[in-house]
Motif scaffolding. Structure first.
Motif, PDB file in Angstrom:
ATOM      1  N   PRO A 100       9.979  -1.892  -5.543  1.00 46.52           N
ATOM      2  CA  PRO A 100      10.020  -1.216  -6.843  1.00 46.52           C
ATOM      3  C   PRO A 100       9.130  -1.947  -7.853  1.00 46.52           C
ATOM      4  CG  PRO A 100      12.233  -1.412  -5.947  1.00 46.52           C
ATOM      5  CD  PRO A 100      11.322  -2.212  -5.044  1.00 46.52           C
ATOM      6  N   GLY A 101       8.502  -1.178  -8.715  1.00 46.30           N
ATOM      7  CA  GLY A 101       7.551  -1.745  -9.672  1.00 46.30           C
ATOM      8  C   GLY A 101       6.118  -1.477  -9.242  1.00 46.30           C
ATOM      9  N   THR A 102       5.933  -1.243  -7.923  1.00 47.39           N
ATOM     10  CA  THR A 102       4.599  -0.886  -7.447  1.00 47.39           C
ATOM     11  C   THR A 102       4.471   0.641  -7.399  1.00 47.39           C
ATOM     12  OG1 THR A 102       5.241  -0.887  -5.096  1.00 47.39           O
ATOM     13  CG2 THR A 102       4.503  -2.983  -6.025  1.00 47.39           C
ATOM     14  N   ILE A 103       3.218   1.104  -7.341  1.00 45.46           N
ATOM     15  CA  ILE A 103       2.973   2.555  -7.311  1.00 45.46           C
ATOM     16  C   ILE A 103       3.647   3.173  -6.086  1.00 45.46           C
ATOM     17  CG2 ILE A 103       1.139   4.270  -7.009  1.00 45.46           C
ATOM     18  CD1 ILE A 103      -0.673   2.340  -8.720  1.00 45.46           C
ATOM     19  N   ARG A 104       3.411   2.572  -4.926  1.00 41.16           N
ATOM     20  CA  ARG A 104       4.021   3.135  -3.700  1.00 41.16           C
ATOM     21  C   ARG A 104       5.533   2.914  -3.680  1.00 41.16           C
ATOM     22  NH1 ARG A 104      -0.688   0.679   0.268  1.00 41.16           N
ATOM     23  NH2 ARG A 104      -2.076   2.487   0.269  1.00 41.16           N
ATOM     24  N   GLY A 105       5.974   1.800  -4.212  1.00 43.38           N
ATOM     25  CA  GLY A 105       7.408   1.506  -4.222  1.00 43.38           C
ATOM     26  C   GLY A 105       8.182   2.415  -5.158  1.00 43.38           C
ATOM     27  N   ASP A 106       7.534   2.872  -6.204  1.00 49.20           N
ATOM     28  CA  ASP A 106       8.241   3.702  -7.192  1.00 49.20           C
ATOM     29  C   ASP A 106       8.089   5.203  -6.934  1.00 49.20           C
ATOM     30  OD1 ASP A 106       9.102   1.509  -8.610  1.00 49.20           O
ATOM     31  OD2 ASP A 106       7.587   1.680 -10.189  1.00 49.20           O
ATOM     32  N   LEU A 107       6.998   5.603  -6.237  1.00 42.87           N
ATOM     33  CA  LEU A 107       6.630   7.020  -6.290  1.00 42.87           C
ATOM     34  C   LEU A 107       6.584   7.729  -4.945  1.00 42.87           C
ATOM     35  CD1 LEU A 107       3.777   6.735  -8.973  1.00 42.87           C
ATOM     36  CD2 LEU A 107       6.118   7.521  -9.331  1.00 42.87           C
ATOM     37  N   GLY A 108       7.187   7.167  -3.901  1.00 44.56           N
ATOM     38  CA  GLY A 108       7.118   7.892  -2.636  1.00 44.56           C
ATOM     39  C   GLY A 108       8.125   7.417  -1.622  1.00 44.56           C
ATOM     40  N   LEU A 109       8.334   8.242  -0.597  1.00 47.21           N
ATOM     41  CA  LEU A 109       9.279   7.937   0.481  1.00 47.21           C
ATOM     42  C   LEU A 109       8.630   8.001   1.853  1.00 47.21           C
ATOM     43  CD1 LEU A 109      12.521   9.901  -0.536  1.00 47.21           C
ATOM     44  CD2 LEU A 109      12.306   7.432  -0.221  1.00 47.21           C
ATOM     45  N   ASP A 110       7.338   8.347   1.915  1.00 48.72           N
ATOM     46  CA  ASP A 110       6.688   8.611   3.190  1.00 48.72           C
ATOM     47  C   ASP A 110       5.416   7.769   3.285  1.00 48.72           C
ATOM     48  OD1 ASP A 110       6.419  11.162   5.376  1.00 48.72           O
ATOM     49  OD2 ASP A 110       4.550  10.163   4.806  1.00 48.72           O
ATOM     50  N   THR A 111       5.264   7.016   4.367  1.00 46.23           N
ATOM     51  CA  THR A 111       4.117   6.096   4.497  1.00 46.23           C
ATOM     52  C   THR A 111       2.786   6.846   4.520  1.00 46.23           C
ATOM     53  OG1 THR A 111       5.373   4.338   5.541  1.00 46.23           O
ATOM     54  CG2 THR A 111       3.036   4.412   6.061  1.00 46.23           C
ATOM     55  N   GLN A 112       2.713   7.963   5.233  1.00 47.98           N
ATOM     56  CA  GLN A 112       1.443   8.703   5.257  1.00 47.98           C
ATOM     57  C   GLN A 112       1.086   9.217   3.860  1.00 47.98           C
ATOM     58  OE1 GLN A 112       1.010  12.926   6.673  1.00 47.98           O
ATOM     59  NE2 GLN A 112       0.231  11.837   8.460  1.00 47.98           N
ATOM     60  N   LYS A 113       2.099   9.637   3.131  1.00 48.64           N
ATOM     61  CA  LYS A 113       1.876  10.197   1.787  1.00 48.64           C
ATOM     62  C   LYS A 113       2.081   9.108   0.740  1.00 48.64           C
ATOM     63  CE  LYS A 113       3.417  14.876   3.019  1.00 48.64           C
ATOM     64  NZ  LYS A 113       4.021  14.683   4.356  1.00 48.64           N
ATOM     65  N   ASN A 114       1.583   7.897   1.021  1.00 43.84           N
ATOM     66  CA  ASN A 114       1.890   6.764   0.147  1.00 43.84           C
ATOM     67  C   ASN A 114       1.030   6.707  -1.126  1.00 43.84           C
ATOM     68  OD1 ASN A 114      -0.454   5.981   1.336  1.00 43.84           O
ATOM     69  ND2 ASN A 114       0.302   4.076   2.209  1.00 43.84           N
ATOM     70  N   VAL A 115       0.780   7.864  -1.686  1.00 47.79           N
ATOM     71  CA  VAL A 115       0.261   8.050  -3.051  1.00 47.79           C
ATOM     72  C   VAL A 115      -1.213   7.711  -3.223  1.00 47.79           C
ATOM     73  CG1 VAL A 115       0.618   7.539  -5.529  1.00 47.79           C
ATOM     74  CG2 VAL A 115       2.595   7.629  -3.965  1.00 47.79           C
ATOM     75  N   ILE A 116      -1.614   6.503  -2.818  1.00 51.25           N
ATOM     76  CA  ILE A 116      -2.942   6.011  -3.237  1.00 51.25           C
ATOM     77  C   ILE A 116      -3.607   5.222  -2.121  1.00 51.25           C
ATOM     78  CG2 ILE A 116      -1.852   3.942  -4.257  1.00 51.25           C
ATOM     79  CD1 ILE A 116      -4.009   4.097  -6.505  1.00 51.25           C
ATOM     80  N   HIS A 117      -4.910   5.364  -2.032  1.00 55.25           N
ATOM     81  CA  HIS A 117      -5.738   4.467  -1.219  1.00 55.25           C
ATOM     82  C   HIS A 117      -6.438   3.502  -2.160  1.00 55.25           C
ATOM     83  CE1 HIS A 117      -8.892   2.851   1.311  1.00 55.25           C
ATOM     84  NE2 HIS A 117      -9.701   3.091   0.283  1.00 55.25           N
ATOM     85  N   ALA A 118      -6.543   2.239  -1.761  1.00 56.55           N
ATOM     86  CA  ALA A 118      -7.326   1.273  -2.533  1.00 56.55           C
ATOM     87  C   ALA A 118      -8.099   0.390  -1.566  1.00 56.55           C
ATOM     88  CB  ALA A 118      -6.405   0.423  -3.402  1.00 56.55           C
ATOM     89  N   SER A 119      -9.344   0.104  -1.871  1.00 56.07           N
ATOM     90  CA  SER A 119     -10.190  -0.729  -0.996  1.00 56.07           C
ATOM     91  C   SER A 119      -9.532  -2.084  -0.754  1.00 56.07           C
ATOM     92  CB  SER A 119     -11.557  -0.970  -1.637  1.00 56.07           C
ATOM     93  OG  SER A 119     -12.172   0.236  -1.979  1.00 56.07           O
ATOM     94  N   ASP A 120      -9.715  -2.603   0.489  1.00 58.54           N
ATOM     95  CA  ASP A 120      -9.034  -3.861   0.829  1.00 58.54           C
ATOM     96  C   ASP A 120      -9.940  -5.088   0.788  1.00 58.54           C
ATOM     97  OD1 ASP A 120     -10.565  -3.510   3.113  1.00 58.54           O
ATOM     98  OD2 ASP A 120      -8.869  -3.128   4.441  1.00 58.54           O
ATOM     99  N   SER A 121     -11.236  -4.927   0.487  1.00 57.11           N
ATOM    100  CA  SER A 121     -12.155  -6.074   0.435  1.00 57.11           C
ATOM    101  C   SER A 121     -13.411  -5.635  -0.317  1.00 57.11           C
ATOM    102  CB  SER A 121     -12.555  -6.501   1.849  1.00 57.11           C
ATOM    103  OG  SER A 121     -13.299  -5.445   2.460  1.00 57.11           O
ATOM    104  N   ALA A 122     -14.248  -6.620  -0.653  1.00 49.64           N
ATOM    105  CA  ALA A 122     -15.495  -6.291  -1.354  1.00 49.64           C
ATOM    106  C   ALA A 122     -16.390  -5.423  -0.470  1.00 49.64           C
ATOM    107  CB  ALA A 122     -16.219  -7.575  -1.746  1.00 49.64           C
ATOM    108  N   GLU A 123     -16.385  -5.709   0.836  1.00 50.06           N
ATOM    109  CA  GLU A 123     -17.224  -4.924   1.755  1.00 50.06           C
ATOM    110  C   GLU A 123     -16.716  -3.479   1.823  1.00 50.06           C
ATOM    111  OE1 GLU A 123     -15.720  -7.941   2.622  1.00 50.06           O
ATOM    112  OE2 GLU A 123     -17.588  -8.956   2.070  1.00 50.06           O
TER     113      GLU A 123
END
Ligand SMILES: Nc1ncnc2c1ncn2[C@@H]1O[C@H](COP(=O)(O)OP(=O)(O)OP(=O)(O)O)[C@@H](O)[C@H]1O
Ligand SMILES: [Mg+2]
Length: 150
Positions: A100-123
Motif C-alpha cells: 500500500p502507498g505504491t501505485i500498484r499496491g493501491d490501485l489493482g488486484l491483478d498482476t497482468q493489469k498492474n496499472v503501469i509499466h516503467a523502464s527498469d534501467s537506463a538502457e
C-alpha cells in the motif's frame, strides 16, 4: 534538462477505469516532470518489441493481448534518479507483493493489469523512449520547480 529520462505507460485498464489523473498526479506530486505524453493504441508488433525480453515467458501472449486491447497513455518522465524513483512509486510487479502507498499496491488486484509499466534501467529507458516517441515529441521546458524538488 537535469536528471535521467524514463519511459512509462499506463496500461489499458487505467483509461477504462478513469484513473489516469490519479496515476499522473502521484508522479507529478513526487516532483517528477512530464516531458512527453500521449494516448495511443499500440500495434501488436510494437508491443511485442517493447516486451521482447519476456517473449519466452508463459504470460507473454496474454500480456501483449491485454496491452493492445485498448488505448494506453505513454509518457517520458525526467528528474533526478527518475528511473529508480518511478519504479519505487509503481511498487512490485506482483500485486500481492506491491505494498500500500505504491501505485500498484493501491490501485489493482491483478498482476497482468498492474496499472503501469516503467523502464527498469537506463538502457531500457533509452530503448523504450525510442520505440514510442520521436525526438520532436519530447519537450524541453523549464517550470522553475527544480529549486523546490532537487
Ligand atoms: N507471473 C506473471 N503473470 C502474469 N503477468 C505477469 C507475470 N509477471 C509479469 N507479468 C506482466 O508482465 C509485465 C512485465 O513483467 P516484468 O517482469 O518486466 O515486471 P515489471 O518490470 O515490474 O513490469 P513492467 O515491465 O510492466 O514495468 C508485468 O508488469 C506484468 O503486467
Ligand atoms: Mg519490466
Amino acid at each position: 534538462m537535469a536528471g535521467e529520462k524514463t519511459f512509462a505507460m499506463l496500461k489499458p485498464g487505467v483509461l477504462q477505469r478513469r484513473i489516469v489523473g490519479e496515476v499522473l498526479s502521484r508522479i507529478e506530486r513526487k516532483g517528477l516532470k512530464l516531458i512527453a505524453l500521449k494516448m495511443m493504441s499500440i500495434p501488436r508488433d510494437l508491443c511485442e518489441q517493447h516486451y521482447a525480453e519476456h517473449k519466452d515467458r508463459p504470460f507473454f501472449n496474454d500480456l501483449v493481448s491485454y496491452v493492445t486491447s485498448g488505448p494506453v497513455v505513454a509518457m517520458v518522465i525526467t528528474g533526478e534518479n527518475a528511473i529508480a524513483i518511478l519504479r519505487m512509486l509503481c511498487g512490485a510487479t506482483r500485486v500481492n507483493e506491491a505494498v500500500p502507498g505504491t501505485i500498484r499496491g493501491d490501485l489493482g488486484l491483478d498482476t497482468q493489469k498492474n496499472v503501469i509499466h516503467a523502464s527498469d534501467s537506463a538502457e531500457s529507458a533509452a530503448r523504450e523512449i525510442g520505440l514510442f516517441f520521436k525526438p520532436s515529441e519530447i519537450q524541453a521546458y523549464e517550470d522553475g520547480n527544480e529549486a523546490w524538488y532537487v
